[in-house]
Design a protein around this motif. Structure first.
Motif, PDB file in Angstrom:
ATOM      1  N   LEU A  55      57.167  18.411  52.372  1.00  0.00           N
ATOM      2  CA  LEU A  55      55.629  18.101  52.472  1.00  0.00           C
ATOM      3  C   LEU A  55      55.164  16.909  51.481  1.00  0.00           C
ATOM      4  CD1 LEU A  55      53.048  17.983  54.281  1.00  0.00           C
ATOM      5  CD2 LEU A  55      52.158  20.042  52.593  1.00  0.00           C
ATOM      6  N   THR A  56      55.460  17.294  50.192  1.00  0.00           N
ATOM      7  CA  THR A  56      55.171  16.168  49.165  1.00  0.00           C
ATOM      8  C   THR A  56      56.028  14.964  49.320  1.00  0.00           C
ATOM      9  OG1 THR A  56      54.626  18.084  47.545  1.00  0.00           O
ATOM     10  CG2 THR A  56      55.241  15.771  46.741  1.00  0.00           C
ATOM     11  N   ALA A  57      57.127  15.039  49.672  1.00  0.00           N
ATOM     12  CA  ALA A  57      57.941  13.610  49.912  1.00  0.00           C
ATOM     13  C   ALA A  57      57.227  12.953  51.218  1.00  0.00           C
ATOM     14  CB  ALA A  57      59.341  13.968  50.373  1.00  0.00           C
ATOM     15  N   ARG A  58      56.961  13.599  52.169  1.00  0.00           N
ATOM     16  CA  ARG A  58      56.434  12.899  53.481  1.00  0.00           C
ATOM     17  C   ARG A  58      54.973  12.272  53.283  1.00  0.00           C
ATOM     18  NH1 ARG A  58      58.633  14.652  58.706  1.00  0.00           N
ATOM     19  NH2 ARG A  58      60.401  15.838  58.377  1.00  0.00           N
ATOM     20  N   LEU A  59      54.112  13.116  52.190  1.00  0.00           N
ATOM     21  CA  LEU A  59      52.802  12.754  52.068  1.00  0.00           C
ATOM     22  C   LEU A  59      53.051  11.287  51.160  1.00  0.00           C
ATOM     23  CD1 LEU A  59      51.034  15.927  51.004  1.00  0.00           C
ATOM     24  CD2 LEU A  59      50.365  14.318  52.934  1.00  0.00           C
ATOM     25  N   ARG A  60      54.189  11.437  50.216  1.00  0.00           N
ATOM     26  CA  ARG A  60      54.340  10.125  49.423  1.00  0.00           C
ATOM     27  C   ARG A  60      54.831   8.820  50.208  1.00  0.00           C
ATOM     28  NH1 ARG A  60      57.748  12.594  46.348  1.00  0.00           N
ATOM     29  NH2 ARG A  60      56.193  13.229  44.573  1.00  0.00           N
ATOM     30  N   ARG A  61      55.499   9.233  51.160  1.00  0.00           N
ATOM     31  CA  ARG A  61      55.843   8.133  51.840  1.00  0.00           C
ATOM     32  C   ARG A  61      54.726   7.574  52.704  1.00  0.00           C
ATOM     33  NH1 ARG A  61      60.515  11.264  52.977  1.00  0.00           N
ATOM     34  NH2 ARG A  61      59.610  11.915  54.812  1.00  0.00           N
ATOM     35  N   LEU A  88      51.456   7.825  52.098  1.00  0.00           N
ATOM     36  CA  LEU A  88      50.636   6.979  51.101  1.00  0.00           C
ATOM     37  C   LEU A  88      51.137   5.590  50.644  1.00  0.00           C
ATOM     38  CD1 LEU A  88      49.328   9.741  48.907  1.00  0.00           C
ATOM     39  CD2 LEU A  88      48.075   8.613  50.539  1.00  0.00           C
ATOM     40  N   ARG A  89      52.720   5.593  50.454  1.00  0.00           N
ATOM     41  CA  ARG A  89      53.193   4.236  49.980  1.00  0.00           C
ATOM     42  C   ARG A  89      53.228   3.299  51.280  1.00  0.00           C
ATOM     43  NH1 ARG A  89      58.067   6.271  49.091  1.00  0.00           N
ATOM     44  NH2 ARG A  89      57.308   6.867  47.057  1.00  0.00           N
ATOM     45  N   ALA A  90      53.067   3.697  52.406  1.00  0.00           N
ATOM     46  CA  ALA A  90      52.883   2.639  53.491  1.00  0.00           C
ATOM     47  C   ALA A  90      51.778   2.225  53.679  1.00  0.00           C
ATOM     48  CB  ALA A  90      53.232   3.496  54.967  1.00  0.00           C
ATOM     49  N   GLY A  91      50.574   2.853  52.962  1.00  0.00           N
ATOM     50  CA  GLY A  91      49.427   2.223  52.980  1.00  0.00           C
ATOM     51  C   GLY A  91      48.105   2.598  54.027  1.00  0.00           C
ATOM     52  N   GLY A  92      48.678   3.553  54.853  1.00  0.00           N
ATOM     53  CA  GLY A  92      47.991   3.843  55.797  1.00  0.00           C
ATOM     54  C   GLY A  92      47.196   5.398  55.321  1.00  0.00           C
ATOM     55  N   ALA A  93      46.568   6.036  56.728  1.00  0.00           N
ATOM     56  CA  ALA A  93      45.808   7.158  56.571  1.00  0.00           C
ATOM     57  C   ALA A  93      46.517   8.075  57.625  1.00  0.00           C
ATOM     58  CB  ALA A  93      44.407   7.390  56.972  1.00  0.00           C
ATOM     59  N   GLY A  94      46.658   9.475  57.486  1.00  0.00           N
ATOM     60  CA  GLY A  94      47.243  10.280  58.284  1.00  0.00           C
ATOM     61  C   GLY A  94      46.783  11.688  58.442  1.00  0.00           C
ATOM     62  N   GLU A  95      46.983  12.299  59.505  1.00  0.00           N
ATOM     63  CA  GLU A  95      46.652  13.694  59.888  1.00  0.00           C
ATOM     64  C   GLU A  95      47.564  14.746  59.484  1.00  0.00           C
ATOM     65  OE1 GLU A  95      43.487  12.395  63.390  1.00  0.00           O
ATOM     66  OE2 GLU A  95      45.229  13.458  63.704  1.00  0.00           O
ATOM     67  N   LEU A  96      47.128  15.738  58.935  1.00  0.00           N
ATOM     68  CA  LEU A  96      47.913  16.866  58.662  1.00  0.00           C
ATOM     69  C   LEU A  96      47.395  17.992  59.455  1.00  0.00           C
ATOM     70  CD1 LEU A  96      50.069  18.339  56.900  1.00  0.00           C
ATOM     71  CD2 LEU A  96      48.520  19.139  54.982  1.00  0.00           C
ATOM     72  N   ARG A  97      48.173  18.613  60.192  1.00  0.00           N
ATOM     73  CA  ARG A  97      48.014  19.422  61.113  1.00  0.00           C
ATOM     74  C   ARG A  97      48.577  20.864  60.689  1.00  0.00           C
ATOM     75  NH1 ARG A  97      45.463  18.034  66.004  1.00  0.00           N
ATOM     76  NH2 ARG A  97      45.288  15.922  66.261  1.00  0.00           N
ATOM     77  N   LEU A  98      48.019  21.945  60.746  1.00  0.00           N
ATOM     78  CA  LEU A  98      48.601  23.344  60.216  1.00  0.00           C
ATOM     79  C   LEU A  98      48.311  24.319  61.499  1.00  0.00           C
ATOM     80  CD1 LEU A  98      47.369  23.526  56.660  1.00  0.00           C
ATOM     81  CD2 LEU A  98      49.592  22.756  57.394  1.00  0.00           C
ATOM     82  N   ARG A  99      48.991  25.227  61.813  1.00  0.00           N
ATOM     83  CA  ARG A  99      48.982  26.245  62.840  1.00  0.00           C
ATOM     84  C   ARG A  99      49.924  27.445  62.470  1.00  0.00           C
ATOM     85  NH1 ARG A  99      50.439  24.453  68.979  1.00  0.00           N
ATOM     86  NH2 ARG A  99      48.554  23.283  68.429  1.00  0.00           N
ATOM     87  N   VAL A 100      49.227  28.504  62.545  1.00  0.00           N
ATOM     88  CA  VAL A 100      49.899  29.675  62.306  1.00  0.00           C
ATOM     89  C   VAL A 100      50.435  30.381  63.647  1.00  0.00           C
ATOM     90  CG1 VAL A 100      49.761  31.860  61.076  1.00  0.00           C
ATOM     91  CG2 VAL A 100      48.744  30.112  60.040  1.00  0.00           C
ATOM     92  N   ARG A 101      51.311  30.790  63.905  1.00  0.00           N
ATOM     93  CA  ARG A 101      51.615  31.248  65.184  1.00  0.00           C
ATOM     94  C   ARG A 101      52.758  32.364  64.976  1.00  0.00           C
ATOM     95  NH1 ARG A 101      55.075  26.906  68.725  1.00  0.00           N
ATOM     96  NH2 ARG A 101      55.158  28.730  69.847  1.00  0.00           N
ATOM     97  N   ARG A 102      52.684  33.367  65.979  1.00  0.00           N
ATOM     98  CA  ARG A 102      53.645  34.354  66.028  1.00  0.00           C
ATOM     99  C   ARG A 102      55.175  33.988  65.919  1.00  0.00           C
ATOM    100  NH1 ARG A 102      52.643  39.703  66.363  1.00  0.00           N
ATOM    101  NH2 ARG A 102      50.715  39.348  67.239  1.00  0.00           N
ATOM    102  N   ALA A 103      56.140  34.229  65.276  1.00  0.00           N
ATOM    103  CA  ALA A 103      57.498  33.628  65.250  1.00  0.00           C
ATOM    104  C   ALA A 103      58.242  34.283  66.485  1.00  0.00           C
ATOM    105  CB  ALA A 103      58.296  34.047  64.157  1.00  0.00           C
TER     106      ALA A 103
END
Length: 581
Positions: A42-48, A50-65
């Motif tokens: 996740l940290t690596a994806r967030l860094r990429r 931010l380095r691209a200069g845009g905004a992003g959306e982080l979606r989290l979902r808890v579900r039964r496996a």
């Protein structure tokens, strides 16, 4: 069941830090390895982002496996404005959770400093996990190293065992081949020894020896037999024999002549022979009761094998004994045959009688037996015709036969009775030779008397041919054999024998065959005698005797001696024509 997704907007580094802290809070009870993997990704994806200069959306979902598998956290990180993930779109990141945990809102996450400290704690937990894994890895490496060393040692032992097994197999194969070769040599020695000792002829022994050895065991075979004792005492006088043969005579030991020492057991080495410079020679003394010669063999190849040389030396020893026995037998046979022939009678010439006789020694065995015939004139002018056979063969039988012949002539001076003469011979033989027996038949013929008086001591019956060609057998019961250990008086018999008749006396060797007995032979003799004509018998009695023998002997080997005595009576008109000059 699936919880509704929480969406975080990421527009700055702070937003990214808070989002990461929130995710760390949600996964705080997840397995350390999975949690660290999720946060690092996740940290690596967030860094990429931010380095691209845009905004992003982080979606989290808890579900039964799934049934029995707990829950999991699904994470999507997409640029703002991109399509919302559908239910069939897979998450970007996944982390298993031991129990359901709500992600929480973006503004409810832990303070940022606390999140940073927790990050160090997470890192320490991961490092501890890595230390444990590294420890286990070292243990496994050491165990693997020890296993590798054991495998290498095992391979080394297996290779050494394979080499030892190969050497053992080669040694066993060589031992079996050597044993089989030794067995073949011993079998050959036994068969060859039996073959050369089966004959009593020196020529046959040497011929058989050559057939057995050449070309398998020798390229050439030479035999030097001593003609006299001087050959053995002075071997240097014989120039045509190799030096190895002369040395074998002088030393009494086998000699090997070759360019290089043979190293053969019990054999002396000599320089190569001039007659065979390229092939080794093996000279072996031939010894019986005394040295009798030397056997010289030329090797069939570049050398003599040690085992083969032992066999050849042993076979030469047996050949020496066989040759010595054959030579002694020849001398013994010749002496006995000369003695026996010397005792055979020269037939007398009597008016009114024609006589012919044949003696044939056996073709097998010693060739000398106790068969004899005799014919002599008594004081009253009568003729005694005698045929006899002493049991056994050899010089002793011939000597006993001579004694019987001499005693019979002596007794015939005092009596003209065939029965009385046989009775006295029987008593003499019982007394002087208690373990020796004989058969005999005595017939008395007197000129002018048309009869024959005869007595038999266990002998085959005489055969008579009448002038008209009819044949009869004088088959009165014979008496016991001479020498049988019982008192006995022989009976005398009379039979008609008119002029022109032929009386034939013979020994059992003429009519007896092992597979048939004696009766068929007597019948054959009678038929053959009947085929002879009176002119044949009167013109040439000797030829008639040969004509009588030929059909009886043409198809058989003579295992016993044969005697034949033929007596033909002449009519008065023929007396003058056949009278001696």
């Amino acid at each position: 069941m699936t919880e509704g997704p929480d969406v975080w907007t990421i527009a700055s580094v702070a937003d990214a830090a808070r989002a990461r802290a929130a995710v760390a809070q949600v996964t705080r009870e997840a397995p350390a390895r999975e949690r660290a993997r999720l946060l690092a990704s996740l940290t690596a994806r967030l860094r990429r982002l931010l380095r691209a200069g845009g905004a992003g959306e982080l979606r989290l979902r808890v579900r039964r496996a799934g049934a029995g598998y707990g829950t999991r956290l699904d994470v999507w990180l997409r640029p703002v404005g991109s399509a919302t993930p559908g239910p069939d779109d897979g998450p970007d990141l996944v982390c298993p959770l031991p129990r359901r945990t709500a992600p929480g809102r973006p503004d409810t996450g832990p303070p940022l400093p606390e999140s940073l400290l927790r990050t160090d704690a997470d890192t320490a937990a991961v490092l501890r996990l890595l230390d444990g894994q590294e420890h286990h890895l070292r243990l496994h490496r050491e165990e693997l190293h020890q296993t590798d060393q054991g495998v290498l040692a095992l391979h080394s032992e297996l290779e050494a065992a394979a080499l030892v097994q190969r050497d053992l197999l080669e040694a066993e194969r060589a031992a079996r081949a050597e044993s089989e070769r030794a067995r073949r040599l011993l079998a050959f020695l036994g068969d060859a020894g039996a073959a050369i000792t089966a004959s009593l002829s020196p020529t046959a022994v040497l011929r058989r020896l050559s057939e057995l050895l050449v070309p398998t065991y020798a390229e050439r075979l030479d035999v030097w037999l001593f003609d006299a004792e001087n050959d053995a005492e002075h071997p240097r006088r014989v120039r045509e024999h190799p030096a190895a043969a002369v040395a074998a005579v002088r030393t009494g030991r086998p000699q090997h002549a070759a360019a290089h020492p043979g190293g053969l057991p019990g054999v002396d080495d000599l320089p190569p022979a001039a007659s065979s410079p390229r092939r080794p020679l093996l000279a072996v003394p031939l010894t019986g009761r005394h040295p009798i010669g030397v056997l010289t063999l030329t090797a069939p190849g570049p050398r003599f094998d040690a085992d083969t040389s032992v066999m050849l030396v042993e076979l030469a020893g047996r050949a020496g004994v066989a040759l010595d026995n054959a030579r002694r037998y020849e001398r013994y046979r010749d002496t006995a045959e000369v003695l026996q022939r010397a005792q055979l009678t020269e037939l007398p010439a009597r008016p009114g009688l024609l006589l012919a006789a044949r003696y044939l020694p056996a073709t097998r065995g010693l060739n000398i037996g106790g068969d004899w015939y005799d014919a002599f004139v008594q004081p009253d002018g009568g003729l005694l015709a005698v045929i006899g056979d002493v049991t056994g063969h050899g010089l002793h039988a011939a000597v006993v036969m001579g004694r019987l012949r001499t005693a019979l002539r002596a007794y015939a001076v005092e009596s003209d009775s065939p029965a009385a003469i046989l009775t006295r011979l029987h008593r003499m033989l019982r007394h002087q030779q208690p373990e020796l027996y004989a058969t005999a038949l005595i017939a008395r013929l007197r000129p002018g008397e048309p009869e024959v008086v005869w007595a038999s001591a266990g002998h085959p019956p005489a055969v008579v041919r009448a002038a008209d060609g009819t044949v009869r057998v004088l088959d009165a019961r014979p008496g016991v054999m001479l020498g049988v250990p019982v008192p006995y008086d022989y009976a005398e018999h009379r039979s008609d024998l008119p002029a022109g008749s032929t009386l034939v006396l013979y020994t059992d060797g003429l009519v007896e065959r092992r597979a048939q007995g004696i009766d068929p032979g007597i019948e054959h003799l009678g038929r053959t005698l009947g085929t002879l004509s009176t002119p044949e018998l009167e013109q040439d009695p000797q030829a008639a005797a040969d004509a009588l023998l030929k059909p009886l002997l043409h198809d058989c080997a003579r295992d016993d001696d044969i005697c034949l005595l033929l007596c033909h009576t002449l009519p008065p008109t023929e007396h003058a024509r056949h009278a001696p000059p």
